[in-house]
Design an enzyme around this catalytic site. Structure first.
Site, PDB file in Angstrom:
ATOM      1  N   ASP A   1      35.152  46.929  38.634  1.00 24.82           N
ATOM      2  CA  ASP A   1      34.303  46.251  37.654  1.00 24.82           C
ATOM      3  C   ASP A   1      33.501  45.172  38.398  1.00 24.82           C
ATOM      4  O   ASP A   1      33.762  44.898  39.577  1.00 24.82           O
ATOM      5  CB  ASP A   1      35.220  45.606  36.609  1.00 24.82           C
ATOM      6  CG  ASP A   1      34.482  45.236  35.334  1.00 24.82           C
ATOM      7  OD1 ASP A   1      33.266  45.510  35.248  1.00 24.82           O
ATOM      8  OD2 ASP A   1      35.121  44.685  34.426  1.00 24.82           O
TER       9      ASP A   1
ATOM     10  N   GLU B   1      28.150  44.605  40.433  1.00 27.80           N
ATOM     11  CA  GLU B   1      26.665  44.587  40.483  1.00 27.80           C
ATOM     12  C   GLU B   1      26.121  43.844  41.696  1.00 27.80           C
ATOM     13  O   GLU B   1      25.056  44.254  42.163  1.00 27.80           O
ATOM     14  CB  GLU B   1      26.125  43.985  39.188  1.00 27.80           C
ATOM     15  CG  GLU B   1      26.426  44.818  37.961  1.00 27.80           C
ATOM     16  CD  GLU B   1      27.883  44.749  37.498  1.00 27.80           C
ATOM     17  OE1 GLU B   1      28.539  43.741  37.790  1.00 27.80           O
ATOM     18  OE2 GLU B   1      28.356  45.704  36.881  1.00 27.80           O
TER      19      GLU B   1
ATOM     20  N   ASP C   1      29.824  46.613  28.980  1.00 28.36           N
ATOM     21  CA  ASP C   1      30.341  45.840  27.852  1.00 28.36           C
ATOM     22  C   ASP C   1      29.481  46.012  26.605  1.00 28.36           C
ATOM     23  O   ASP C   1      28.677  45.152  26.268  1.00 28.36           O
ATOM     24  CB  ASP C   1      30.410  44.356  28.236  1.00 28.36           C
ATOM     25  CG  ASP C   1      31.362  44.135  29.407  1.00 28.36           C
ATOM     26  OD1 ASP C   1      32.095  45.087  29.751  1.00 28.36           O
ATOM     27  OD2 ASP C   1      31.365  43.033  29.963  1.00 28.36           O
TER      28      ASP C   1
END
Lengths: 926, 643
Positions: A518, A521, A594
């Site tokens: 997770d 980015e 999300d």
């Protein structure tokens, strides 16, 4: 009171401010992200007028099997202007209709710095498919003063370099119709690196962050046109419609371009061109007239893409002759080089095959990972895990994977356990494994800057962290607080990282443990736009701005490699990633991040996943139920019903939400959710076969209707319905208390309701009554779907269970389908250890034959039999079927289409043919 | 011991092997030879009928007998396949001799996992399931025996408790009615005293006025002289006061804002100083604020006007900001935006925390604590909480009130009718059992039950007073007047104590103590449990809280029993950041002591606890358990006992 006034006043003000800070804690923070206007390169590129490029090609030649040229500009009118150095142009051609065009600064002319070319994305074997061009032809296009150079691409296709003005395009040989072109509108611009002069202010400031930009402006922009295209698609990741809407042009409200910049966006909204977690600069054009084409720009810097509405260039007064159904686009990137690929199609499946021949086929997943996953932030401790696990059994709901989010760690130090909550992680995993279940733990890229944390110590001493602009280890803020980020661009660091997943290094792990990446980015809470500063430095002096969009890709790759190493190369990895880039499909699954528990987000999950599938990322899904917020029960049920058809099927929830495991909403709703999950489990053989198809052809599991019906215009902008493989059409229910749904069933053949077997005519829109029990789903006439109708605790226990074949006859009483089986976990299928059957039904006879090349040598076998064959669309009456070669008879009767599912008209069923699934046989209806 | 475990197992393994061997040779689908496999005893007759035709139990279909347990699902109700996994939703019965029989989902049959202790669910030969029923059964029986023992004792305890409760309730009811009648009398007396007092006061007033008149005349001359000067002074003073008032009124809204924030950011280190400074008045202000908060619709309406883009979380916060900070929501929104855009002013760490808090929902101060990367100065003062301050004040106040016996807790201290939050907060820190001992000081004078003569005494006193005092005597007899005042004050104080006692008793008796009043004794008790760093305190019929150090979080106020008195529900606890109001469900089970065993938070801010108590040791359940044990003993494989 009086004495209190003075001391309290400032405190109160402080508290007031504090509260307001907190109150800003919610909803999408639009102002935190740069708009095109706040992004100088984008603003500049967007304001350029058509035909402002004055480039022309010279020195055209064949070199190393490629067409090369120099791109020059007329000498500047005044001596103050920069003398532009010529750019190097290379056009190479690859098998199966791929053209690659590269444009870069000429290294022999001493540019201040080598521009970044993204490594380790293009398959090494792709190079070997290069066609060595021997010659080029020259012709003069109508009205041009100069020549054009033409090379062969594939049967019926040519690539053309128009010298002046510079333009490059692919065309059909016959009739010379263009397919794809670059710089037809003269918007090409390439900011060459230059030495900083006194007085140059290259710094950029945004929201209190300063980007020092030591190399100055270096952006690239150009226009790309898709001819004969009615719509363009692709360029994930955005929460928006599937067919991309124009972002500029007449009648388009002030819109941002589609942004490709990997960002952790809090509470993203459901209809916006803003960049999300991943970026794939690959766009497809599709039209009824010709078919499909694709354009891919391998570039990891921030990109902005405008889809130009027809008439956008009216001001310039120059219209291209073939402006019929052409779609123009403008591509803008902050850095990097031009390294672009033209895919000629002509079918949609051809384009995805061409694209995945460059960036890689989707990995073959472990069978278990195609089943249902149960996640929550957070399953708190071992007891919680045990409870949830046993509740699934208690309610006879299968699931395969239980997930642990960040709270399982010791203070957000990945690879560690909170030993108070998880004193015996191995034992916990082994307990799950005893039921054939797996566990996934989260491992994020931010490493806690804690001297006592071995990983941090090691990374620091080895110099493995990304550096800030001054050369110190970059220190950002994420879950653990102050954190640093391993420099995954460096292969050595990736290798180091991958070792951390060994059973020895990852204390508390077992072979049944898989990984979730997770925040890659990367998410940096105190960075500009919640990510890393663009002037941070990577391996080889590469600036973060140049590779930003690929950081998560390298992290995903290193993790995935780690699991392969852990399993000694014998166990397929499973790694879910949030960030992605072209090629991520080789390393694992992704999800849409999300999302929020509302109906709009349920709806937008479909175009988002379709887009991912079209651009290689077929193993993808959205959080079932919606991550933020509490779904109403009806929404949750509908989400399960839809999610059961996502390629990646996982329930997940934010830690502030109420528990939402499927049994918490009353018996009836438990039943509905169980039924949705059961549907997925029954269809696992079909899904697994589709994953194999994706693995060999790039064709996604979940497909837009037009991929199966490319000339049916009514399907082109339909993103409420989708195909699962070529046989199944599904449409979600996206509104509360829906009574009816309008479902368009394409094609000339009929469709059978998946649940009832009721037949519906194709090529028309049906207004269907909707029940709470299911969302509309249909099997296409002419197809055969393999199922396993016995529901177990997890997919693991289904390995030996018998199959059901559902044959849906078309108007000529024929159908066909496939079934792929392997061991579900190892890489031996690559050596041919698999079963691949082809089922054909015609003339009342079902024939099973092998699709394995050089069959005969059996490397994988299965004792499974087919226990039931259902034939939809056959007249009832026959009583027996003859099975050859065993020369046995099986009874035919009228039976249910699904066991244990309400009442529906009975369907023709061959009872207990019990033919081995691995063998050749025929079953003839007598 | 081991010997007689091994022997039957061996037989069984051989048996399983034998069966699966036959199965294998018979057909590829590995059927069991036993056509009655998986059938529950009560169903055996249904399956064993000799007819060649089998009817699905739901009557929907008729089958050949050969289709029963042939590993192909024919009946929609799964009744043709009790022994295979062919029908989803079917049930498989394992006898589990020596242990308890089990009804499995048919999806467990031949799935490679041993579910039945006798191994009968796995017969396809892929796994070997040893028969563990005897061992497992023994363990289970022992457990059951222990449970039965507990129940037996528990049932007795429960009966005792019920008896005691009934007595106590009767006593309290009696007291209540007595108090009520006494209250009537006392009320009358107080009224009389009041009248008399007022008469005296009137007389006094008259005297005073006369005196004043004289005084006035005497001074007039002097005053005339000073008139000019005093006028000037007066004006000056007035202005000053006005300024003061303005300052004060500006303070007011800020004050309340601050209070609200204490509610929200209950861990904010800055609270403390302010809290202390403001002392008593805080309670009042807080009080009103919170009651405003209690009607959430206000806020919601306000937000509807504010625009749809904001998520519910914004609304939530707006509700605070909007309601209390400034009356106009526009202004609040504006301020909010200003701040939102102004992240530039934050340090890098502050920014990191702020952004992180979006996902975690924690306030950034709290986050610091978790991250524990930075120590901050306020940490120590943080430990002291507003509740503490209240507690001390309250204790002081409490000691003035009276209480005489263990039976009365400090109910009378709170106004039982007024259920507002502020009062409840006080509760947190002065637990009932503590006040029991501290508050014994002087309740004896009204707790009449032991000594009923007090009322007569008062009556006598009043009569004496009324007789003795000559009403119209002027000048007023100072000592007489003082006497009456004192009597009046004392009697009315007693009356109000009595009234509060009445209302607290009435309040208590209104509660639902269970069908047999078995939960009566819970009323005066709190149960504590320590889990990691938290102490959970459950006070049935009152409230439940979580304590960490000195800070207390209310998990809920008493709501009701649920699930036929097997669950206690505390709801409407403190609001969770980004979450629901906290709540606590307490599951009750039979035990010999009242004991909280597990506290858990399965969803954010939704707590669950287990409480074992004799109150749940039901006789019917005991019988059930005894029957179960009998059944288990019967099911023991023959021969074990002999061996």
């Amino acid at each position: 009171m009086a004495p209190n006034i003075n001391p309290t006043l400032p405190l109160l003000l402080l508290l007031l401010l504090f509260t307001l800070h907190l109150s800003s804690v919610s909803a999408w923070k639009k102002e935190e992200f740069r708009t095109c206007n706040q992004t100088p390169f984008c603003k500049r590129a967007r304001s350029r007028k058509p035909h402002s490029s004055s480039l022309f090609a010279t020195d055209v030649a064949i070199l190393d099997g490629a067409l090369t040229a120099n791109l020059r500009q007329p000498p500047p009118e005044s001596p103050d202007q920069d003398q532009i150095k010529p750019l190097l142009f290379t056009l190479s051609v690859y098998q199966n209709g791929v053209v690659r065009v590269k444009i870069d600064e000429d290294p022999s002319l001493d540019p201040p710095k080598k521009r970044f070319e993204v490594p380790d994305v293009i398959l090494p074997e792709f190079e070997s498919t290069k066609l060595w061009l021997q010659r080029f032809q020259t012709e003069t296009v109508d009205g041009d003063s100069g020549p054009s150079s033409v090379v062969y691409v594939a049967d019926g296709y040519e690539a053309v370099l128009r010298h002046n003005p510079f333009e490059v395009y692919v065309r059909e040989k016959q009739g010379k119709r263009r397919v794809l072109s670059l710089n037809s509108h003269g918007l090409f611009d390439f900011e060459q690196l230059r030495v900083k002069q006194e007085g140059d202010d290259w710094e950029e400031r945004f929201k209190g962050h300063t980007d020092v930009r030591p190399y100055g402006p270096q952006s690239i922009s150009f226009d790309v046109s898709f001819f004969d295209a009615d719509f363009v698609y692709g360029i994930p990741e955005h929460a928006s419609s599937f067919a991309l809407r124009p972002t500029r042009g007449p009648g388009v409200d002030d819109s941002e371009p589609y942004r490709l910049f990997n960002l952790d966006v809090f509470e993203y909204i459901h209809d916006s061109p803003f960049g999300l977690y991943g970026s794939i600069p690959f766009m497809l054009g599709h039209g009824k007239a010709r078919g499909t084409s694709g354009f891919f720009w391998l570039n990891a810097a921030e990109m902005q893409i405008d889809v130009l509405g027809s008439g956008w260039d009216a001001e310039s007064g120059i219209l291209l002759p073939e402006s019929g159904s052409r779609i123009d686009t403008l591509w803008m990137s902050e850095a990097g080089i031009v390294d672009t690929f033209f895919f000629i199609g002509p079918g949609p499946k051809d384009v995805v095959r061409q694209y995945t021949s460059v960036t890689g086929m989707p990995a073959m997943p472990q069978l278990f990972s195609t089943a249902y996953h149960q996640c929550r932030w957070n399953y708190r401790d071992e007891e919680d895990v045990e409870n949830v696990d046993s509740k699934f059994d208690e309610h006879d709901i299968p699931y395969d994977v239980l997930w642990l989010d960040i709270e399982h760690t010791d203070g957000k130090r990945y690879f560690t356990w909170d030993r108070v909550l998880f004193p015996n992680p191995e034992q916990m995993q082994n307990k799950l494994a005893a039921k054939g279940r797996h566990m996934v733990t989260i491992v994020d890229p931010h490493i806690k800057r804690d001297e006592s944390f071995h990983l941090h110590k090691e990374a620091t001493s080895k110099g493995y962290y990304v550096k800030d602009a001054t050369g110190k280890d970059y220190d950002g803020w994420c879950w653990p607080g102050s954190s640093s980020y391993p420099d995954m661009l460096n292969p050595e660091i990736r290798s180091w990282w991958s070792e951390k997943f060994s059973l020895k290094n990852y204390v508390g792990s077992t072979p049944w443990l898989y990984i979730w990446n997770d925040m890659n980015e990367p998410s940096v809470f105190n960075g500009p736009e919640v990510t890393m500063p663009r002037d941070a430095l990577h391996y080889g002096g590469v600036e973060h701005r140049e590779l930003h969009n690929a950081y998560g890709y390298y992290f995903h790759m290193a993790t995935s490699d780690g699991l392969v190493k852990r399993g000694d190369g014998k166990d397929r990895p499973f790694v879910l990633s949030r960030a992605f880039f072209p090629g991520s499909q080789r390393h694992g699954a992704v999800w849409t991040g999300d999302n929020t528990a509302d109906w709009d987000q349920l709806r937008v999950s479909v175009p988002m996943i379709l887009t991912l599938g079209l651009t290689g990322m077929t193993f993808s899904g959205a959080d079932v139920g919606g991550f933020f917020g509490n779904p109403e029960t009806e929404l949750l049920v509908r989400w399960y019903q839809l999610g059961a058809y996502y390629p990646f099927f996982r329930g997940h929830a934010h830690h502030d939400t109420k528990r939402r495991e499927p049994w918490l909403f009353g018996e009836r709703n438990t039943e509905l959710m169980r039924d949705a999950i059961h549907t997925r489990y029954a269809l696992l053989p079909y899904f697994y076969t589709l994953f194999r198809e994706a693995n060999t052809s790039g064709v996604p599991v979940m497909r837009p209707l037009w991929m199966e019906f490319p000339s049916d215009k009514a399907t082109f902008s339909n993103d409420e319905a989708f195909m699962v493989g070529n046989s199944l059409l599904v449409q979600g229910i996206y509104t509360e208390r829906a009574k009816y749904a309008s479902v368009y069933l394409p094609g000339g053949q009929s469709w059978y309701d998946l649940r009832t077997g009721i037949i519906y005519k194709g090529g028309t829109t049906h207004k269907l009554e909707v029940s709470e029990e299911t969302i509309p789903a249909f099997q296409r006439a002419g197809t055969i779907i393999p199922r396993k109708d016995r529901y177990r605790r997890s997919s693991t226990q289904m390995a030996n269970d018998p199959y059901t074949l559902v044959i849906a006859l078309n108007s000529s009483h024929a159908a066909e389908g496939e079934l792929y089986i392997d061991d579900g976990k190892s890489f031996e299928f690559k050596q041919g250890a698999y079963i691949h059957r082809h089922f054909v039904f015609s003339d009342g006879k079902l024939t099973s034959s092998s699709l394995v090349p050089n069959a005969g040598k059996t490397l994988f076998s299965s004792a499974c039999v087919i226990e039931r064959i259902i034939v939809l669309g056959h007249s009832s009456g026959p009583k027996n079927a003859l099975i050859e070669p065993s020369n046995r008879k099986a009874e035919i009767e009228l039976g249910p289409l699904w066991l244990r599912r309400g009442k529906s008209a009975p369907v023709l069923t061959i009872r207990r043919p019990n033919v081995p699934v691995a063998d050749d046989w025929t079953t003839k209806i007598l | 011991m081991k010997i007689y475990i091994v022997i039957p197992n061996l037989f069984l393994i051989l048996g399983v092997l034998f069966i699966s061997q036959i199965g294998r040779s018979a057909s590829k689908s590995l059927l069991s030879t036993d056509p009655f496999l998986g059938i529950a005893p009560q169903d055996e007759n249904y399956y064993k009928t000799s007819s060649e035709i089998f009817k699905c139990k739901d009557g929907s279909k008729k089958l050949n007998r050969a289709q029963v347990n042939d590993d192909f699902c024919d009946c929609p109700d799964a009744s043709d396949e009790p022994g295979t996994s062919a029908c989803p939703g079917g049930k498989f019965y394992c006898r589990n001799a020596g242990h308890v029989p089990l009804l499995l989902f048919s999806s467990r049959v031949n799935d490679g996992i041993c579910d039945c202790c006798d191994g009968s669910d796995e017969y396809d030969g892929k796994v070997k399931c040893p028969n563990t029923c005897w061992e497992a059964g023994k363990v289970a029986r022992d457990k059951l025996k222990k449970k039965i023992a507990t129940y037996k004792e528990g049932v007795t305890l429960r009966k005792q408790q019920i008896e005691q409760a009934k007595l106590a309730i009767a006593k309290e009811e009696e007291e209540l009615s007595k108090l009520k009648s006494e209250e009537k009398i006392l009320k009358g007396l107080v009224q009389q005293l009041k009248d008399r007092k007022e008469q005296i006061e009137k007389a006094e007033e008259k005297e005073r006025l006369q005196k004043e008149e004289e005084e006035k005349k005497r001074r007039e001359a002097e005053e005339e002289a000073n008139k000019e000067k005093s006028k000037a002074e007066k004006e000056a003073n007035q202005e000053k006061n006005e300024v003061k008032e303005q300052v004060g009124s500006e303070e007011e809204p800020m004050e309340s804002t601050h209070d609200d924030k204490i509610g929200v950011l209950d861990h904010d280190p800055l609270d403390q100083d302010v809290e202390e400074d403001k002392s008593n008045s805080v309670a009042e202000v807080e009080h009103t604020d919170k009651s405003e908060n209690a009607s959430p619709t206000d806020g919601i309406e306000q937000h509807a006007a504010e625009g749809k883009e904001e998520s519910p979380v914004v609304h939530e916060t707006d509700l605070h900001a909007g309601n209390e900070v400034s009356p106009t929501s526009d202004q609040a929104t504006k301020q909010e935006n200003d701040v939102a855009e102004n992240t530039e002013g934050l340090s890098r760490e502050e920014l990191g925390r702020l952004v992180a808090s979006r996902w975690t929902g924690e306030n950034t101060g709290q986050h610091t604590e978790e991250v524990d990367a930075v120590k901050h100065d306020h940490h120590e003062s943080h430990e002291e909480t507003p509740e503490d301050t209240h507690a001390e004040e309250y204790d002081g106040y409490a000691s003035e009130t009276d209480d005489d016996s263990q039976r009365y807790d400090n109910d009378d201290m709170e106004d039982p009718v007024d259920e507002d939050f502020g009062e409840e907060d006080h509760y947190d820190s002065s637990p009932p059992y503590k006040s029991d001992t501290e508050d014994e000081s002087d309740f004896s004078d009204i707790t009449s039950t032991s000594n009923p003569s007090w009322l007569e005494k008062i009556q006598q006193t009043v009569r004496n007073i009324l007789n003795a005092v000559n009403l119209f005597q002027t000048p007023v007899d100072k000592s007489e007047a003082a006497h009456i005042r004192k009597e009046y004050d004392e009697s009315s104080a007693k009356l109000s104590k009595m009234q509060s006692r009445i209302s607290s008793l009435a309040q208590k008796l209104k509660h639902d103590f269970g069908p047999e009043k078995e939960f009566y004794s819970f009323y005066d008790q709190c149960f504590e449990n320590k889990e990691n760093k938290y102490v959970y305190k459950l006070c049935p019929f009152k409230q439940a809280s979580q304590e960490e150090g000195h800070s207390t979080t209310r998990l809920g106020r008493w709501d009701k029993f649920e699930d036929s008195y097997r669950t206690m529900l505390f709801s409407n606890g403190e609001k969770c950041w980004n979450g629901p109001d906290r709540s606590l469900k307490v599951k009750l089970r039979c035990g010999l002591k009242n004991e909280v065993t597990d506290v858990d938070e399965p969803s954010r801010c939704e707590y669950v606890a287990l409480l074992s108590t004799p109150a749940l040791c039901l006789e019917e359940k005991l019988k059930e358990l005894q029957q179960k044990l009998e059944l288990m003993n019967q099911e023991q494989p023959q021969g074990h006992d002999e061996l």
